[in-house]
Design an enzyme around this catalytic site. Structure first.
Site, PDB file in Angstrom:
ATOM      1  N   LYS A   1      24.336  35.246  24.067  1.00  0.00           N
ATOM      2  CA  LYS A   1      24.955  36.588  24.626  1.00  0.00           C
ATOM      3  C   LYS A   1      26.141  37.222  24.259  1.00  0.00           C
ATOM      4  O   LYS A   1      27.108  36.622  23.794  1.00  0.00           O
ATOM      5  CB  LYS A   1      25.169  35.987  26.351  1.00  0.00           C
ATOM      6  CG  LYS A   1      25.316  37.378  27.292  1.00  0.00           C
ATOM      7  CD  LYS A   1      25.358  36.528  28.689  1.00  0.00           C
ATOM      8  CE  LYS A   1      25.576  37.824  29.751  1.00  0.00           C
ATOM      9  NZ  LYS A   1      25.661  37.282  31.102  1.00  0.00           N
TER      10      LYS A   1
ATOM     11  N   SER B   1      22.079  39.396  34.205  1.00  0.00           N
ATOM     12  CA  SER B   1      22.843  40.209  33.320  1.00  0.00           C
ATOM     13  C   SER B   1      22.340  39.450  32.000  1.00  0.00           C
ATOM     14  O   SER B   1      22.585  40.250  30.934  1.00  0.00           O
ATOM     15  CB  SER B   1      24.281  40.153  33.326  1.00  0.00           C
ATOM     16  OG  SER B   1      24.776  38.696  33.067  1.00  0.00           O
TER      17      SER B   1
ATOM     18  N   SER C   1      22.638  35.073  36.774  1.00  0.00           N
ATOM     19  CA  SER C   1      22.525  35.659  35.723  1.00  0.00           C
ATOM     20  C   SER C   1      21.843  35.035  34.503  1.00  0.00           C
ATOM     21  O   SER C   1      21.370  35.438  33.343  1.00  0.00           O
ATOM     22  CB  SER C   1      23.645  36.448  34.973  1.00  0.00           C
ATOM     23  OG  SER C   1      24.137  37.491  35.788  1.00  0.00           O
TER      24      SER C   1
END
Length: 489
Positions: A79, A154, A178
């Protein structure tokens, strides 16, 4: 079978038997990314040259009999919230456009020490604030199962990249769900470990008492191998726990739930849960019961206050953490006419997106004089009650089983103008973060429209081992995790 059809554990075994080289696996991933990512948008940055160099080095180590372990030569991605030395790190925000960190996060260092091949950085909601990956300043990521729908957020890029077979495993972060919510929406496995199990050094902070790093993989075993590499005490993060790191992957091939007591909280099976989601999760619980587990009703009465508590605590912490992005040291800096105050205003007004601004304003207001006791302090007291609910439940059971989300993946744009509906996508995952517990999501079925459904397992503090055992036992007798999306076949 193509190399990218293998699980992470399967690739590790193939590399060990020298049936495949790391270079072949990495080239297959790069070709897969090139073919599928224009449709999906999972990657913000691909480091092909660096990945191929790491793969060649891995093959040389293996040829000399000096393999670094099961992750040596395995292509992974991160990420874009992890600092990576010499590689752009945006956190999905315009305010960090052009920012190149001078150091690696602890996770990048530990994955490199394990021999993993870092392929690139993944799309995400801006500063990890969002449930659909739509707040990214670089465009939304799309769900590989249905390109008109969100992969979740997310960590949407981290989930989508594994679902689309672009890499064998990824890392994400989980502040309110997330990792688990996008894992459920994208049909992959993801685990948020206990708060403090992993370092947060080099991870761009959102809400420091809630943020936690964790892996995505196709199976519980894949996640165990990745978590093994990044967990443990880190002197660079005072919140990381000085506790032993178990060998989670060992013995998972024969994992059993026989004699295990699994809690079923009625507060997670309420009005608003899609009937197809509830049916799939109840069928999964029935399967676990057939394998020898005992299902036990438990109560978590303060769950209903989870969203309101989270949306005081998390914005308050984000308003403090994001004060550092002012145009002086990182990324965007609007230094036209005027003084320092004008530069702050222009940089933050132009650099942050609407959702980040909304949460900064909510948090600043909650912490302001006259409102601190009424909101922030009260929210912290309710957080303690939520934690005590779990402590009481875990006196009776080994783990808790719930739906990960009330619905399957929703359409892009469907909730973009309704923040409350967007926040409700995380209604079943927030309490785990507020209590600092480990939580895992794994595929347990599909809707009639072909969208993945996730089952959530919640565990006692530092008892990730039980979640891995339950997940591995369930995946040994089901094939939901083996299915691949046809949209990007």
């Amino acid at each position: 079978m193509k190399p990218t059809d293998l699980t992470l554990a399967g690739l590790a075994a193939s590399l060990g038997r020298k049936e495949l080289s790391s270079l072949e696996a990495t080239q297959a991933c790069l070709e897969r990314i090139e073919a599928t990512d224009p449709k999906i948008g999972a990657f913000l940055h691909v480091d092909a040259e660096g990945a191929l160099a790491q793969a060649r080095a891995s093959d040389e180590r293996r040829a000399m009999g000096a393999s670094l372990g099961p992750l040596d030569g395995v292509p992974v991605a991160l990420k874009d919230i992890f600092c990576t030395k010499g590689i752009p790190t945006t956190c999905g925000s315009k305010i960090l456009e052009g920012f190149v960190p001078p150091f690696d996060s602890s996770h990048v260092i530990r994955l490199a020490q394990a021999g993993a091949v870092m392929v690139g950085k993944l799309n995400m909601d801006e500063f990890a604030m969002g449930s659909s990956n739509e707040t990214s300043a670089y465009g939304p990521c799309r769900n590989p199962w249905d390109l008109e729908r969100t992969p979740g957020g997310s960590s949407g890029g981290s989930a989508a990249a594994v679902a689309a077979r672009q890499v064998f495993g990824t890392l994400g972060t989980d502040t309110g769900g997330s990792i688990r919510q996008p894992a459920a929406f994208s049909g992959v496995t993801g685990i948020k470990p206990t708060y403090g199990r992993c370092s947060r050094y080099g991870v761009i902070a959102f809400a420091s008492s809630l943020d936690q790093v964790g892996p995505f993989g196709r199976t519980a075993e894949d996640c165990a191998l990745l978590l093994q590499a990044i967990a443990g005490r880190d002197p660079m993060d005072s919140t990381s726990l000085d506790v032993p790191v178990p060998d989670w992957a060992s013995g998972l091939s024969s994992a059993s739930v026989k004699g295990m007591r699994l809690g079923v909280p009625k507060e997670y099976f309420v009005e608003g849960v899609d009937p197809e989601v509830e049916a799939a999760v109840r069928a999964a619980m029935k399967r676990l019961e057939e394998l020898g587990a005992e299902l036990v009703p438990v109560e978590l009465p303060h769950t209903e206050y989870g969203i309101s508590t989270y949306y005081v605590v998390a914005p308050a912490e984000c308003s403090s953490n994001l004060a550092r992005f002012d145009g002086v040291r990182y990324g965007l800096s609007e230094r036209q006419e005027g003084g320092l105050r004008e530069m702050y205003f222009r940089t933050r007004a132009g650099g942050f997106g609407p959702e980040v601004k909304r949460r900064i304003m909510i948090g600043t207001w909650a912490l302001s004089s006259g409102y601190y006791d009424a909101y922030y302090l009260r929210a912290q007291k309710v957080r303690t009650l939520i934690k005590r609910d779990f402590e009481e439940a875990f006196r009776k059971v080994d783990a808790i089983v719930t739906p990960t989300t009330p619905t399957a993946a929703f359409r892009l744009g469907e909730r973009a103008d309704d923040p409350l509906q967007m926040y409700l996508a995380d209604v079943f995952t927030l309490a785990c973060n507020l209590a600092g517990l480990p939580g895992m999501s794994l595929p347990c079925g599909f809707t009639s429209g072909g969208l993945p459904i996730g089952m959530q397992l919640l565990g006692k503090p530092l008892d990730e081992a039980t979640l891995f055992r339950v997940g591995a036992a369930y995946q040994a007798v089901t094939d939901w995790h083996e299915r691949a999306p046809q949209e990007v076949a």
